[in-house]
Scaffold this motif. Structure first.
Motif, short mmCIF file in Angstrom:
data_model
loop_
_atom_site.label_atom_id
_atom_site.label_comp_id
_atom_site.label_asym_id
_atom_site.label_seq_id
_atom_site.Cartn_x
_atom_site.Cartn_y
_atom_site.Cartn_z
N ALA A 307 0.82 -1.20 0.00
CA ALA A 307 0.00 0.00 0.00
C ALA A 307 0.86 1.25 0.00
CB ALA A 307 -0.91 0.00 1.23
N THR A 308 0.34 2.30 -0.62
CA THR A 308 0.98 3.62 -0.55
C THR A 308 0.10 4.50 0.33
OG1 THR A 308 -0.14 4.16 -2.64
CG2 THR A 308 2.13 3.38 -2.77
N ASP A 309 -0.62 5.41 -0.27
CA ASP A 309 -1.54 6.24 0.50
C ASP A 309 -2.94 5.64 0.58
OD1 ASP A 309 0.47 8.10 0.84
OD2 ASP A 309 -0.06 9.21 -0.98
N ASP A 310 -3.31 4.86 -0.43
CA ASP A 310 -4.64 4.28 -0.50
C ASP A 310 -4.62 2.88 0.12
OD1 ASP A 310 -7.18 3.47 -1.06
OD2 ASP A 310 -7.08 3.85 -3.21
N LEU A 311 -5.31 2.72 1.24
CA LEU A 311 -5.35 1.43 1.94
C LEU A 311 -6.62 0.65 1.64
CD1 LEU A 311 -3.96 2.50 5.44
CD2 LEU A 311 -2.77 1.20 3.66
N THR A 312 -7.37 1.06 0.64
CA THR A 312 -8.57 0.33 0.26
C THR A 312 -8.22 -1.09 -0.15
OG1 THR A 312 -9.60 2.37 -0.53
CG2 THR A 312 -10.56 0.29 -1.26
N GLY A 313 -8.91 -2.06 0.42
CA GLY A 313 -8.64 -3.46 0.12
C GLY A 313 -7.73 -4.12 1.11
N PHE A 314 -7.08 -3.35 1.97
CA PHE A 314 -6.12 -3.90 2.92
C PHE A 314 -6.77 -4.16 4.28
CE2 PHE A 314 -3.25 -2.29 -0.22
CZ PHE A 314 -2.10 -3.06 -0.11
N VAL A 315 -6.27 -5.18 4.96
CA VAL A 315 -6.65 -5.45 6.35
C VAL A 315 -5.36 -5.55 7.16
CG1 VAL A 315 -8.83 -6.60 5.86
CG2 VAL A 315 -6.74 -7.94 5.88
N ARG A 321 0.37 -3.52 12.53
CA ARG A 321 1.38 -3.10 11.56
C ARG A 321 1.35 -3.96 10.29
NH1 ARG A 321 4.01 -3.62 16.32
NH2 ARG A 321 5.06 -5.51 15.55
N THR A 322 1.33 -5.26 10.47
CA THR A 322 1.37 -6.17 9.33
C THR A 322 0.06 -6.07 8.56
OG1 THR A 322 2.71 -7.67 10.66
CG2 THR A 322 1.83 -8.53 8.60
N LYS A 323 0.17 -5.92 7.25
CA LYS A 323 -1.04 -5.75 6.45
C LYS A 323 -1.07 -6.73 5.28
CE LYS A 323 1.07 -1.83 3.95
NZ LYS A 323 2.31 -1.82 4.74
N LEU A 324 -2.28 -6.96 4.80
CA LEU A 324 -2.54 -7.87 3.68
C LEU A 324 -3.56 -7.23 2.76
CD1 LEU A 324 -2.58 -10.75 2.27
CD2 LEU A 324 -4.47 -11.29 3.83
N ASN A 325 -3.29 -7.26 1.47
CA ASN A 325 -4.29 -6.78 0.52
C ASN A 325 -5.31 -7.89 0.32
OD1 ASN A 325 -5.84 -5.81 -1.61
ND2 ASN A 325 -4.12 -4.78 -2.58
N PHE A 326 -6.38 -7.82 1.09
CA PHE A 326 -7.46 -8.81 1.03
C PHE A 326 -7.99 -8.92 -0.40
CE2 PHE A 326 -11.84 -10.08 1.07
CZ PHE A 326 -12.01 -10.95 2.13
N PHE A 327 -8.16 -7.78 -1.04
CA PHE A 327 -8.74 -7.74 -2.38
C PHE A 327 -7.86 -8.49 -3.38
CE2 PHE A 327 -9.94 -5.04 -6.24
CZ PHE A 327 -11.10 -5.75 -6.46
N ARG A 328 -6.54 -8.26 -3.34
CA ARG A 328 -5.63 -8.96 -4.23
C ARG A 328 -5.65 -10.46 -3.95
NH1 ARG A 328 -0.32 -7.92 -6.81
NH2 ARG A 328 0.74 -9.94 -6.96
N ALA A 329 -5.64 -10.82 -2.66
CA ALA A 329 -5.66 -12.24 -2.29
C ALA A 329 -6.91 -12.92 -2.84
CB ALA A 329 -5.59 -12.40 -0.78
N ARG A 330 -8.04 -12.19 -2.83
CA ARG A 330 -9.28 -12.78 -3.33
C ARG A 330 -9.25 -12.92 -4.85
NH1 ARG A 330 -12.19 -15.61 -4.72
NH2 ARG A 330 -14.38 -16.02 -4.24
N VAL A 331 -8.62 -11.98 -5.54
CA VAL A 331 -8.47 -12.10 -6.99
C VAL A 331 -7.61 -13.31 -7.34
CG1 VAL A 331 -7.52 -11.01 -9.06
CG2 VAL A 331 -8.80 -9.63 -7.42
N GLU A 332 -6.53 -13.52 -6.59
CA GLU A 332 -5.65 -14.67 -6.82
C GLU A 332 -6.42 -15.98 -6.60
OE1 GLU A 332 -1.41 -12.62 -5.44
OE2 GLU A 332 -2.62 -13.75 -4.01
#
Length: 549
Positions: A307-315, A321-332
């Motif tokens: 993520a940069t400034d936009d955290l949309t899709g991240f949890v 501190r540790t983050k995951l792009n939920f949206f990307r994981a779901r696309v995969e």
């Protein structure tokens, strides 16, 4: 003598099959309940009657929608005709006033009644519902850009002369999605979700046949999300296909179509396409149909892993501190779901020999393993169940429902059935019955390829599932397949694994039996409930027996 009603009180209440054994039936033994027949008999409709009732309701709804659309179309045509006549008369010299006919009066009355059809609750009631949706489900499945959506809603209320049916449908979809996809203690608000959905459906012709813009596709995909939890997935299939065709018309699948647009619009176009991709793969696999969107026709980058400034899709993990792009994981995972279809249900899979099928299944199982290993450790199933962060557990339980279901399908399903009804599960049930009744059994059913990993993942998934309280209807329906697969897997493992110690088997069965709660059982099909109950009965008896040498 039992009364005329066949099922005891427990089986009747839980809607499970009662074998009528005395003094206690098998389910009552499992649930350690008294086997009574005190409740008055209430005849429930048969499957045929229930299906006919559902069909009648569906036909009635579709008929009302069709009637409304026809009436609106007729009125709009007549209004347009009158406007042209009026303009012609005003431009004609020496024209004399024309007396209003009965038809003109009727059309005028209809025209004056059109605006209320596009009515919405007051803005002060709408905004909290929309903001709740944007702060919850839209953060992991970003169908709408928050600022753009809020601005469109405010414009709707402030500028009545620019209102249109597509924007009205969009607002109704968001109002329906908010209580449908998240926690809602407001019963009235939840009940209104059906009203808002019906409103959006009433103008589907305008959404599909009107000028194509991103908002049209967002409306269709929002309705698909609402239909995704229904028993009948045909409406969701049809609307997903339509949404993807419109997406292709706008070039959402091709980065070149967005290269001259502003970054915000380009980003949202990409997100809308990937949501359509996810829904297409998910619903197609559930329906055992080939997905519409082919991977080879996509020219887009995946959502970013960092993520940069936009955290949309991240949890964020429990450490903050540790983050995951939920949206990307779901696309995969959606991409893997397409491979699961190819490995099990596709024509090539049906025609493949045993060796080819095993090779394809192994390849897809490795893809699932690689997906899991690519996640930060803080987002593993074991870590999540120990962290016990309710909102995070809910989101990740929804995410992990897909790989657990896919793994169960790859291990046990065939091209002609799903995991829950597979021949392998039937063989386990037969084996359990033979062992419990003391019949001579030469050997247990052969364990499928990848069984150990499925058992471990099912156990960890149910532990995470147990931490999600309360469980709303959307969560239950979206996790139901993975939940049932995991429960059946652990019970089957207790039956056929002779190497486990008896105490371990008994402990695991007791825990699995507890997790099969009423809220999940009542949403499961009767065949699945019966399978779980049969396996549970055999697993309970098997765990109390001395392990086979």
């Amino acid at each position: 003598m039992h009364p005329s009603r066949k099922a005891c009180d427990l089986c009747y209440r839980k809607k499970i099959k009662c074998d009528g054994e005395t003094p206690r039936c098998s389910p009552c033994v499992i649930y350690k309940s008294d086997c009574t027949y005190k409740a008055s008999s209430r005849k429930t409709p048969s499957k045929k009657q229930a299906a006919a009732q559902r069909q009648f309701r569906e036909d009635s709804l579709q008929s009302r929608i069709k009637t409304l659309e026809d009436q609106l179309s007729t009125v709009l045509e007549k209004v347009d005709k009158l406007e042209k006549q009026s303009g012609s008369e005003q431009n004609t010299p020496n024209s004399t006033p024309r007396h209003a006919s009965e038809e003109d009066t009727m059309v005028a009355n209809w025209a004056s009644s059109l605006p209320p059809i596009l009515e919405l609750p007051p803005l002060q009631e709408v905004l909290p519902i929309v903001e709740h949706y944007l702060a919850t489900f839209n953060t992991i499945m970003p169908l709408f850009h928050s600022e753009t959506l809020l601005q469109k809603i405010k414009d709707w209320y402030e500028n009545s002369h620019v209102r249109d049916t597509v924007t009205w449908a969009m607002i109704n979809v968001v109002l329906a999605l908010s209580p449908h996809t998240g926690w809602s203690n407001n019963v009235a608000q939840t009940g209104n979700a059906a009203v808002y959905l019906n409103n959006a459906q009433s103008v589907l012709t305008d959404v599909i046949m009107g000028k194509i813009d991103l908002i049209n596709i967002q409306v269709l995909l929002g309705i698909v999300i609402l239909f995704r939890t229904a028993d009948d997935l045909r409406p969701a299939l049809i609307l997903t296909s339509t949404a993807l065709r419109l997406a292709h018309r706008l070039g959402l699948h091709n980065r070149k179509a967005s290269e001259y647009l502003c970054p915000v619009v380009s980003l949202q176009r990409n997100r809308v396409f990937w949501i359509a991709y996810i829904l297409d793969r998910d619903i197609s696999l559930l329906s055992r149909l080939a997905p519409i969107q082919l991977d080879g026709e996509i020219d887009l980058s995946l959502p970013p892993s960092e993520a940069t400034d936009d955290l949309t899709g991240f949890v964020f993990a429990a450490d903050g501190r540790t983050k995951l792009n939920f949206f990307r994981a779901r696309v995969e995972l959606a991409r893997i779901q397409g491979k699961v279809y190819e490995s099990i249900y596709s024509p090539s899979a049906q025609n493949a020999n045993s060796e080819e099928r095993t090779k394809n299944v192994s390849r897809t199982l490795r893809m699932l393993d690689e997906w899991s290993s690519g996640l930060p450790t803080e987002f593993s199933l074991a870590s999540l169940s120990q962290a016990n962060v309710p909102e995070l557990s809910r989101y990740l339980c929804l995410l992990y429902a897909t790989p657990v279901s896919c793994r169960a399908l790859l291990c046990c399903a065939s091209a002609w059935d799903s995991y829950h009804y597979s021949k392998w599960v039937g063989r386990v049930q037969d084996y359990g019955e033979q062992v419990v009744t003391g019949q001579v059994v030469s050997h247990a059913p052969t364990l499928p390829h990848g069984w150990k990993q499925l058992v471990d993942e099912s156990r960890e998934y149910l532990k995470l599932f147990a931490t999600v309280i309360p469980r709303d209807s959307y969560f239950i329906r979206m996790t139901l397949c993975a939940y049932n697969s995991s429960t059946i897997c652990l019970m089957a493992n207790s039956i056929i694994s002779a190497r486990n110690k008896r105490t371990e088997q008994s402990s695991e069965f007791a825990w699995t039996d507890t997790i099969f709660s009423d809220d999940m059982a009542e949403h499961s099909y009767r065949e699945i409930r019966d399978a779980v109950m049969r396996l549970g009965f055999y697993a309970n008896n098997r765990s109390q027996m001395v392990p086979l040498k």
